[in-house]
Design a protein around this motif. Structure first.
Motif, PDB file in Angstrom:
ATOM      1  N   LEU A 154       5.562  10.166   0.344  1.00 19.82           N
ATOM      2  CA  LEU A 154       4.497   9.196   0.561  1.00 19.82           C
ATOM      3  C   LEU A 154       4.923   8.133   1.570  1.00 19.82           C
ATOM      4  CD1 LEU A 154       4.450   9.589  -2.976  1.00 19.82           C
ATOM      5  CD2 LEU A 154       2.169   8.994  -2.238  1.00 19.82           C
ATOM      6  N   ILE A 155       3.959   7.331   1.992  1.00 21.87           N
ATOM      7  CA  ILE A 155       4.218   6.255   2.949  1.00 21.87           C
ATOM      8  C   ILE A 155       3.837   4.932   2.301  1.00 21.87           C
ATOM      9  CG2 ILE A 155       3.570   5.265   5.176  1.00 21.87           C
ATOM     10  CD1 ILE A 155       2.899   8.150   6.067  1.00 21.87           C
ATOM     11  N   ALA A 156       4.710   3.924   2.431  1.00 27.87           N
ATOM     12  CA  ALA A 156       4.436   2.595   1.881  1.00 27.87           C
ATOM     13  C   ALA A 156       4.483   1.555   2.990  1.00 27.87           C
ATOM     14  CB  ALA A 156       5.464   2.241   0.806  1.00 27.87           C
ATOM     15  N   HIS A 157       3.627   0.552   2.838  1.00 24.32           N
ATOM     16  CA  HIS A 157       3.646  -0.617   3.716  1.00 24.32           C
ATOM     17  C   HIS A 157       3.656  -1.841   2.817  1.00 24.32           C
ATOM     18  CE1 HIS A 157       2.850   1.615   7.388  1.00 24.32           C
ATOM     19  NE2 HIS A 157       2.003   2.329   6.679  1.00 24.32           N
ATOM     20  N   THR A 186       0.849  -1.192   0.000  1.00 23.75           N
ATOM     21  CA  THR A 186       0.000   0.000   0.000  1.00 23.75           C
ATOM     22  C   THR A 186       0.881   1.237   0.000  1.00 23.75           C
ATOM     23  OG1 THR A 186      -0.140   0.020   2.418  1.00 23.75           O
ATOM     24  CG2 THR A 186      -1.885  -1.128   1.235  1.00 23.75           C
ATOM     25  N   VAL A 187       0.447   2.230  -0.733  1.00 24.16           N
ATOM     26  CA  VAL A 187       1.157   3.510  -0.798  1.00 24.16           C
ATOM     27  C   VAL A 187       0.113   4.615  -0.661  1.00 24.16           C
ATOM     28  CG1 VAL A 187       2.623   5.031  -2.173  1.00 24.16           C
ATOM     29  CG2 VAL A 187       2.936   2.549  -2.316  1.00 24.16           C
ATOM     30  N   VAL A 188       0.341   5.534   0.264  1.00 26.81           N
ATOM     31  CA  VAL A 188      -0.590   6.645   0.469  1.00 26.81           C
ATOM     32  C   VAL A 188       0.191   7.947   0.649  1.00 26.81           C
ATOM     33  CG1 VAL A 188      -2.415   5.244   1.498  1.00 26.81           C
ATOM     34  CG2 VAL A 188      -0.692   6.266   2.958  1.00 26.81           C
ATOM     35  N   GLY A 189      -0.475   9.036   0.303  1.00 28.25           N
ATOM     36  CA  GLY A 189       0.127  10.357   0.492  1.00 28.25           C
ATOM     37  C   GLY A 189      -0.394  11.335  -0.526  1.00 28.25           C
ATOM     38  N   HIS A 190       0.290  12.440  -0.657  1.00 29.17           N
ATOM     39  CA  HIS A 190      -0.108  13.439  -1.639  1.00 29.17           C
ATOM     40  C   HIS A 190       0.224  12.933  -3.042  1.00 29.17           C
ATOM     41  CE1 HIS A 190      -1.363  16.654   0.996  1.00 29.17           C
ATOM     42  NE2 HIS A 190      -0.353  16.333   1.791  1.00 29.17           N
ATOM     43  N   PHE A 200      -3.453  10.559  -2.677  1.00 28.57           N
ATOM     44  CA  PHE A 200      -3.236   9.374  -3.508  1.00 28.57           C
ATOM     45  C   PHE A 200      -3.256   8.136  -2.628  1.00 28.57           C
ATOM     46  CE2 PHE A 200      -0.302   6.170  -5.129  1.00 28.57           C
ATOM     47  CZ  PHE A 200      -0.708   6.026  -6.443  1.00 28.57           C
ATOM     48  N   SER A 201      -3.935   7.091  -3.096  1.00 23.93           N
ATOM     49  CA  SER A 201      -3.988   5.817  -2.386  1.00 23.93           C
ATOM     50  C   SER A 201      -3.865   4.682  -3.393  1.00 23.93           C
ATOM     51  CB  SER A 201      -5.325   5.712  -1.636  1.00 23.93           C
ATOM     52  OG  SER A 201      -5.485   4.431  -1.094  1.00 23.93           O
ATOM     53  N   MET A 202      -2.959   3.754  -3.130  1.00 19.06           N
ATOM     54  CA  MET A 202      -2.754   2.632  -4.049  1.00 19.06           C
ATOM     55  C   MET A 202      -2.580   1.342  -3.258  1.00 19.06           C
ATOM     56  SD  MET A 202       0.300   1.931  -6.822  1.00 19.06           S
ATOM     57  CE  MET A 202       1.572   1.691  -5.586  1.00 19.06           C
ATOM     58  N   VAL A 203      -3.205   0.284  -3.740  1.00 18.77           N
ATOM     59  CA  VAL A 203      -3.018  -1.056  -3.194  1.00 18.77           C
ATOM     60  C   VAL A 203      -2.574  -1.946  -4.340  1.00 18.77           C
ATOM     61  CG1 VAL A 203      -4.075  -3.026  -2.036  1.00 18.77           C
ATOM     62  CG2 VAL A 203      -4.823  -0.700  -1.463  1.00 18.77           C
ATOM     63  N   MET A 204      -1.489  -2.647  -4.102  1.00 15.09           N
ATOM     64  CA  MET A 204      -0.903  -3.497  -5.133  1.00 15.09           C
ATOM     65  C   MET A 204      -0.761  -4.911  -4.556  1.00 15.09           C
ATOM     66  SD  MET A 204       2.868  -2.900  -6.854  1.00 15.09           S
ATOM     67  CE  MET A 204       2.397  -1.375  -7.650  1.00 15.09           C
ATOM     68  N   LEU A 205      -1.134  -5.907  -5.342  1.00 17.36           N
ATOM     69  CA  LEU A 205      -0.921  -7.303  -4.967  1.00 17.36           C
ATOM     70  C   LEU A 205       0.178  -7.849  -5.860  1.00 17.36           C
ATOM     71  CD1 LEU A 205      -1.957  -9.653  -3.187  1.00 17.36           C
ATOM     72  CD2 LEU A 205      -3.477 -10.268  -5.080  1.00 17.36           C
TER      73      LEU A 205
END
Length: 89
Positions: A73-76, A6-10, A42-47
Motif C-alpha cells: 500500500l501507499i501512505a501519505h 491517507t493509506v490506499v492500495g489493495h 482499500f482507502s483510509m483517511v485518518m486524522l
C-alpha cells in the motif's frame, strides 16, 4: 496540531491495525478514521493529534510509508495546515 494520514492500495488484513500501531508508538492520538473498500481497493483517511508526538514528524511519515509499503500500500502523512492550504481557494 493534527496530521492527515491517507493509506490506499489493495485491501489486506491488518492495514488499520498497522497504521494505528505506528501512531500509538509515537504518541499520535487518532481523532477520526474513515475507510472504504471498493472491491479489492482499500482507502483510509485518518486524522491524528500530533501535539504530543514523541518523534519528528518526518520520522512518523517515513515509518508509516515504509510499514504499509511492506503490505503493498501507499501512505501519505501530511500536516493538517498544509492539507487545508492545498484545499483553500
Amino acid at each position: 496540531m493534527n496530521a492527515v494520514i491517507t493509506v490506499v492500495g489493495h485491501d489486506t488484513v491488518g492495514v488499520l491495525a498497522k497504521a494505528a500501531g505506528i501512531c500509538a508508538t509515537h504518541n499520535a492520538n487518532i481523532i477520526d478514521v474513515t475507510q472504504t473498500v471498493m472491491g479489492d481497493f482499500f482507502s483510509m483517511v485518518m486524522l491524528a493529534d500530533i501535539s504530543k508526538l514523541s518523534c519528528d514528524f518526518a520520522l512518523l511519515s517515513e515509518e508509516m510509508q515504509a510499514s504499509v509499503k511492506e503490505m503493498g500500500l501507499i501512505a501519505h502523512v501530511m500536516h493538517e495546515d498544509i492539507f487545508n492550504a492545498m484545499h483553500r481557494i
